[in-house]
Each structure stands twice: as structure tokens, then as C-alpha cells.
Design a protein around this motif. Sequence first.
Motif, PDB file in Angstrom:
ATOM      1  N   SER A 179       1.604   2.308  -3.607  1.00 17.38           N
ATOM      2  CA  SER A 179       0.407   2.757  -4.331  1.00 17.38           C
ATOM      3  C   SER A 179      -0.116   4.077  -3.778  1.00 17.38           C
ATOM      4  O   SER A 179      -0.542   4.958  -4.539  1.00 17.38           O
ATOM      5  CB  SER A 179      -0.684   1.687  -4.258  1.00 17.38           C
ATOM      6  OG  SER A 179      -1.040   1.414  -2.908  1.00 17.38           O
TER       7      SER A 179
ATOM      8  N   ASP B 278       0.817  -1.217   0.000  1.00 21.62           N
ATOM      9  CA  ASP B 278       0.000   0.000   0.000  1.00 21.62           C
ATOM     10  C   ASP B 278       0.847   1.262   0.000  1.00 21.62           C
ATOM     11  O   ASP B 278       0.413   2.308  -0.496  1.00 21.62           O
ATOM     12  CB  ASP B 278      -0.923   0.021   1.226  1.00 21.62           C
ATOM     13  CG  ASP B 278      -1.989  -1.061   1.174  1.00 21.62           C
ATOM     14  OD1 ASP B 278      -2.113  -1.702   0.115  1.00 21.62           O
ATOM     15  OD2 ASP B 278      -2.687  -1.253   2.178  1.00 21.62           O
TER      16      ASP B 278
ATOM     17  N   THR C  52      -0.856   7.921  -5.400  1.00 21.85           N
ATOM     18  CA  THR C  52      -2.216   8.457  -5.446  1.00 21.85           C
ATOM     19  C   THR C  52      -2.466   9.574  -4.445  1.00 21.85           C
ATOM     20  O   THR C  52      -3.037  10.603  -4.784  1.00 21.85           O
ATOM     21  CB  THR C  52      -3.231   7.325  -5.215  1.00 21.85           C
ATOM     22  OG1 THR C  52      -2.944   6.678  -3.947  1.00 21.85           O
ATOM     23  CG2 THR C  52      -3.148   6.280  -6.326  1.00 21.85           C
TER      24      THR C  52
END
Length: 752
Positions: A462, A459, A466
Motif C-alpha cells: 500500500s 503495508d 501511495t
Amino acid sequence: MDEEIQETELRKRVKYHVQRDVLDELSVDKVAEKSDFKIPLKDKFKDAVRCTGPKFKSCFFSVIPLLSWLPQYPLRENIVGDLISGISVGIMHLPQGMAYALLAAVPPVFGLYSSFYPILIYFIFGTSKHISVGTYAVMSVMIGSVTERMAPDSDFMLPGNDTNSTIIDTFSRDAERVKIAATVTFLSGIFQLLLGLVRFGFVVTYLSEPLVRAYTTAAAIHVIVSQLKYTFGINSNRYSGPLSLIYTILEICSLLGETNIGTLVVSIVTIVGLVIAKELSALAAKKIPIPIPVELIAIIIATVASWQIDLKTKYKVEVVGEIPSGLQAPVLPAFSLLGSMIGDAFALAVVGYGIAISLGRIFALKYAYKVDSNQELIALGLSNSVGGTFQCFAISCSMSRSMVQVSTGGKSQVAGAVSAVVILVILLKIGELFEELPKAVLAAIIYVNLHGMMKQFGDICSLWKTNKVDMVVWVMTLILTLLLNPDLGLAASIAFSILTVVFRTQLPKYSLLGQVPGTDIYKPVEDYNQVKQIPGLVIFRSSATLYFANAEMYTDALYEKTGVDVAKLLSHKKKLEAKRLRKEKKAAKKAKKEAKKRAKEAASHAYKHQVMTHCSELSEISEDELDFSDVEANGNVHELSVKKQINVFTVEAGSGPDTDSALPEAIILDLSPVNFLDTVGVKTLRNIYKDYGEAGVEVYLCGCQRGVIESMEKGDFFNEKVTKSILFSSVHDAVLYCQEGNNKEAMPGTHF
């Protein structure tokens, strides 16, 4: 792709034309016929407590959902899938329940109890059709931290056979830990029940997805560390409180020299075997509709091997031990302990509910049904409070079991009831067969089941791409939970997450808006090449609401974006005004003095002329013989009033830090992102309007929501001079009004 292009082209061809008057807020209220009707609080209360037949029926069925969906259960369509799913999940409950009992520091059989009673309660009161409630690693390790803190091994030491040796009274220790686990579970259930009854289900909104995923990852690390002593066969203490994870790791490292080789071999073989078996099971899942019960096969093989080889006696491998058959009678919780575990119980209530509702909403969205968040709180609260009286420890839902329940055809809560029946059979007849199961095998099962949580470290990458703020929340939650333990770590993580929201409102994006050519659309000028500011107008917008935490920054940003610091401008003008007054006073004083002097000279000259004229008539006295010194010295003449016009001092371009020539004609504040105003926000808007007004700049507000206008009314923003005529529904209305020269009478005739 072609369809998207065609749709885009079609939207481009659609045009519209609107012709209406420019409307301020007063005009909108009049045209739209604003309603001031509000239901009195007394009537709301009466309506809430009024009990009618349909209302009672709806409330009754919402509290006990089983009565509403079971009579309509499609037996032929769902029963086969629910039976297969329930048996598969029930088989999973056996190894997981026993393994997670070790995390809770209670005997393994109590993990089986926790996989039976709460499931039956949730079957009656739960609203999710697909989640599998029962033991869960994160909840178990939180329970374990409470039980080992309140009942440490040091409290149950007995003198051994040798002079300086001691042994642990495991029977008394386990009995006390079971009592503590049941009590904290009961209290957490009461918290969940109370929160559900007061409709407090929205509390889970403070648990963002990055926070939950980071928290479960950190809790998984706590779980792994807590099981290392079973893997190496060493007897280490379990610490609690801040930095307990570090203390545990350091102690385990210091005890590695005492590793039991037999236990370590069992652990390695089990881990390797489980990993290979799960990979093969995943490959065979496409051909076999029912998942292979890898964990069940592992504990059966391990139990048989342990019994045949006699691992307990020959190699000192620790085994599960006695597993009593049958069910336990209900026992009241230890009420004397409740005061010392309130914080732990509340943390259990929030974490358990957060995990269950998050997973339940995922399945509800996928299969198009609704999960009642408040009813889920009640269902989990009853499961934990009733389960606590039957000596269960706190439960939630498991992702792995839920995925198996869905993949094997489970379509309703009936699958959960079937899995409870499987556990009942195990408790009554089969449980005692697993007494020779090595605890190292259960630890290995936990490791393998937690590999999915370890993948959540991905995570970080990612989230970096983002949303970097969410990435920071993820990392800080992981660090805080690892350092402060799961209970304190959760509270600190939630506090940090809320702080990031506050920081975002304190550091919003401030923009000057310009018009998209030929439209009534206004966008930030720095983001678009073709968007230009309207000459003479400044349109200012903040991306966040306006309240006490960012009010000062809002004003500073407005000064910076407009290039006009009104406070300095007004201060400079006041100084210039004072200087002008001083010069006027000095000039008046000087003029008065000069006028007096000229009056004296004029009087003296007139007197001389009069005397000379008289003497010339007598032809007796010449001018040289006359003495006018007394007249000039005494000045006995009438004063002449002389007026002098003084030029007024004005501020010219370049005379100060902010010039009149740089001032805009009007400033439009776009308040559409503002969803509330506190007293500081209202005061800030009032000061902006006043200061710019004194500088000769009109200020208009647009896009105000009704709550914002009401806050301005209550905050005395409006008065006889400041009315709602400065409020506009849109930026374009305000722009058109300003372009009409601020002439309100011309407003009704202005169209766009």
C-alpha cells in the motif's frame, strides 16, 4: 455524485472582482498597520508562574482528571457497559499477563502484578476513555532483552550431581531478573514523568505511523523467535545486542534435534485450537454481544489436561510453577543498576508512550473527545514508576484488549478499574490453580495474538502505491530493528526517518510558474498545458524551505531554470572588459606614435616650404642644392597634439556563453513555501539579488512570511539600496509591478 457535480458547477458560476493598488511589503505594513508589539520574556515568565484561583483549579483538575469526570459520570447510561467490558478485559489480562511475563523473562505471576497496579494508577491520571493499559508484547520483549543481558543464565550455574554437569539456580536468577525488570520500569516511568512535566508530549511526532507499524512488526518477530524454545521444549540461550536475533535462530536450529515431542504436540494442538476458536468466535460475534474468552478457556483446558495427564513428570513438559497468592509489598528499585540501563529505559519510555498515544488518539477522534498528550505521559510515567516499586514491568496499551473493551460497551476509564478488580480476585484466590499450566500454551497464545501484527507486512504494497519514501522508512525500520534489537533499532529508525525529511528538503521540486489565463493564479508550467510564462519574466519557486542544506542547490536550480548562469556571465563580462581596456590602451599608444610621426613630417614639409620660398625670392639657390636631411633626422619641430577617438568595445549577441539578449527583464522568487531562513539562506538570497543586479536583471521576492522577513532583517539583507519595496505579498502583485516598467511612482495607480 450528482450533488458533487452540482456543487462543482455552482463554484464555477461564482465570480469575484478585486480592484486595489499593487502593494509591496512597505505598503502592506502601512495599510494593515503592522504591529511590532511583543510581550517581553519577563512578562511571559511572570504570567506563567502567577498562581490564581481559577488557574490553580484548572491545573489541579488537569493533573488529576479523575476529579473532573467522575463526579459527572452518567451512572445509568454507562455502568452496565463498563462492567461487562471491564470483566471481559480482566479475563483477557490473565492469559496475556502470564504469557507476556515469559517475554520479560520473569515468573508469570509478575505479569499479573503488571496487569493490576498500573491500571489503577492510569484510572486516576489517564485521559483516554477507551484504551486498555497493561502488559504489551513489544514492551515485554524489550524488558526481556534487558533482564537476560544483565542476568544471563551463565551467572547462576551451580555444580550438578554428575561430575561435569551444571544446573541453573532458577530461584536466584528469577529474583535478580525481577529486580532488574522493576528497576528499568521505574526509570522509564521517571523519564515519562519528567517529559510530561516539561510539556514534551510532542516527542511522539517523531514516531511516524509507518515507523511505528514497522517497529511493532519487527518487535513481534523478536517475540516469536524468543518463544520458540518453549514451543520445541529446548534450552537455548537468549542473546542480546546487535544480530542477537540471527544468533538465536541459528542456535535454535542447531538444537532442533533435542526437541521435546510432548511440548511440541501441546504447542501445535493449542495453536490449531486457538485459531479455529477465534475464527468461530468472530463468526459468532454478530449474534453474541460479549466476546468469547478463547484464551481463558484454552488455559483452563490446558491446565486441567496437564494436571490429569501429569505432563510435567511423564513427558518433561515445562509448566508455569508456583504462583504465590496475595500481593507483594513495595520494594525500592536497585539504584546501583540505574546507570547501566538509561538507554533501555528511555527507549521503553518513548515506545510505550508512542503506542499508547497513537491508539488513544484514534479512539478520541472516533468518539469526539480530546486526549491530552502531556497528561498521558504523566499518567504512564506514574503507572510505571509506582508499578516498578511493586515489582511490575513496563506497560503500555494493547490493541486487542482495547478493541474488546470498546466492542463490549466500555465508555470510560471505569472499565479499566473493573478489569483491575478482576485481576485482584485472581491474584488473591484463583492464581494458584494455574501452576500446572504448560508454558508452551502461553507461547501459543502469544503467537496467535501476534497474527494481527504480521498482517502489517501488507503495508509495503500500500505504501509503494501511495508514498515510496514512507515505504522505504517502513522497510528500513523493520531491517534495523531486526538486526540491532528493539532498543538500538528504535534509535536508528528515528534517525533514518529524520534523515528522509532532510533529504526531501534537499531534493525539492523546482518550478517555473506561469499564469492561468485570465486569472491571478500561477501554476508550474510543466504541469499545465494552458499555463504560459509571462514574456520577460521568470517566476521561480521551490517546494521546500531554504536553509544551509539546500541553499547551493537552490541557486543552481535557479540558474538552470532561467537558462542564465550569472556567475559565468559576470566572469565572461569581466574578461571582455579587461580585453577592451587592453585594446584601448594599445590603440592609444599606437595613435600617439602615429601622431608624433605625422607631426614630424608636417614640420619638415613646412620648413622646406619656408626655405624654398626664401630662396626663390633671392633667385640664388635651387631646391636641389638644399639639404633637409638634418631637419628630417633631428626633427627640431613643435609637436602637434592629435586626438583620436576610440570606439568603445561592447558585448554583442553571441559573444559569450550567456548573452544579454537571453536575460529576462526581472526574476520573481516565490518564497511562500519557505517557513524559515537561516543565515546561509539569507546570504543566498543576498547573493542572488546582487549577482543578477550586476547583470542588469531586477530580482523581486513575494509570499514572504513574517518570520522570513524578520530573518532577512536580522541578517542585514536590507540596506539603503535594498529596501522592502522589492517584497510583495503575492506573485500577481510582483508581476503587475514588473509590467509597469519597474516604475515605483506608477505603482499606486496599478490595479487588478
